[in-house]
Design an enzyme around this catalytic site. Structure first.
Site, PDB file in Angstrom:
ATOM      1  CG  LEU A  67      -1.905  -1.100   1.447  1.00 33.55           C
ATOM      2  CD1 LEU A  67      -2.695  -0.870   2.732  1.00 33.55           C
ATOM      3  CD2 LEU A  67      -2.847  -1.220   0.260  1.00 33.55           C
ATOM      4  CG  ASP A  68       0.548   4.325  -2.921  1.00 34.57           C
ATOM      5  OD1 ASP A  68       1.330   3.454  -3.359  1.00 34.57           O
ATOM      6  OD2 ASP A  68      -0.235   4.970  -3.648  1.00 34.57           O
ATOM      7  NE  ARG A  69       6.319   7.224   5.190  1.00 32.52           N
ATOM      8  CZ  ARG A  69       7.604   7.232   5.491  1.00 32.52           C
ATOM      9  NH1 ARG A  69       8.506   7.113   4.537  1.00 32.52           N
ATOM     10  NH2 ARG A  69       8.010   7.373   6.728  1.00 32.52           N
ATOM     11  NE  ARG A 170      -2.129   8.634  -3.964  1.00 32.38           N
ATOM     12  CZ  ARG A 170      -0.913   8.862  -3.476  1.00 32.38           C
ATOM     13  NH1 ARG A 170      -0.096   7.844  -3.213  1.00 32.38           N
ATOM     14  NH2 ARG A 170      -0.522  10.116  -3.256  1.00 32.38           N
TER      15      ARG A 170
END
Length: 235
Positions: A67-69, A170
């Site tokens: 997962l993105d930060r 996103r």
């Protein structure tokens, strides 16, 4: 932001057996180490296993997806090389059903549908650009989405990505629908959230257990943050 203490409180641990460790990752935590040198989830999980099982050496933790930060939610880690290899296959073959919840500043139109783009990543800027038509350097990205309803002054959108591309949800919500995710200034939202997270949460993972073959379903509760409070009604 306080770091979760996986090996004492265990509140982020959704499931554990001999093969899997399923974590509800807080926003702001890397899944795997990068050039920043910040301690990632994988290292914290390894320390938790070493502490819990009193291992004198390193414990095995395998990362099959990320997962993105600034994104929170469910992450599946492998505790054995066999489980990791089979998990990798499940993700590669799109046999893992992923459900995300996102908050947007305006209602997506139409309220449900399918998005297809060709994504080109810029590794220097760590951004991804979405093209509506086939692009020679692009990777095809597909997702389904549905508006669940209004959450305060935001809109709660359920997203089911079919592919797993970097920054896919996103950039596709921002480019395809003109509805960037709350807090995601990288993709067009006007202001960051106070904790510098974005309002994107990996809500659910469903897949066949890589070893026992049992059908598994893991759900991650929403973060206890003000911007998610109104969305709790949709549990």
């Amino acid at each position: 932001m306080n770091r979760p203490n996986l090996w004492s409180e265990q509140k982020e641990i959704l499931f554990e057996d001999n093969h899997l460790l399923i974590i509800n990752k807080p926003a702001g935590l890397l899944v795997q180490g990068d050039a920043t040198g910040d301690e990632p989830l994988s290292a914290k999980a390894e320390e938790y296993l070493r502490f819990k099982y009193k291992k004198p050496g390193a414990a095995f933790i395998g990362v099959a997806h990320r997962l993105d930060r600034p994104v929170s939610g469910v992450v599946a880690l492998a505790k054995t090389s066999k489980a990791l290899s089979r998990l990798n296959e499940l993700f590669r073959d799109n046999k893992v059903h992923k459900t995300y919840w996102a908050l947007t500043g305006k209602r997506p139109e139409p309220e449900s549908g399918h998005l297809t783009h060709w994504l080109v990543k810029d590794p220097i800027r760590n951004t991804t650009k979405a093209y509506p038509e086939r692009h020679s350097q692009g990777l095809k990205a597909d997702l389904d989405y549905e508006v669940l309803g209004q959450a305060g002054n935001r809109w709660l959108v359920q997203v089911n990505p079919i592919t797993g591309r970097p920054h896919q949800i996103r950039v596709q919500l921002s480019t395809g629908l003109g509805t960037p995710i709350v807090g995601d200034v990288k993709y067009g939202f006007l202001a960051p959230l106070p904790d510098v997270s974005i309002a994107l949460h990996a809500r659910r993972l469903e897949f066949q257990h890589p070893v026992t073959k049992e059908e598994m379903r893991f759900e991650a509760p929403l973060p206890d943050m003000p911007h998610w409070e109104a969305a709790q009604l949709y549990y």
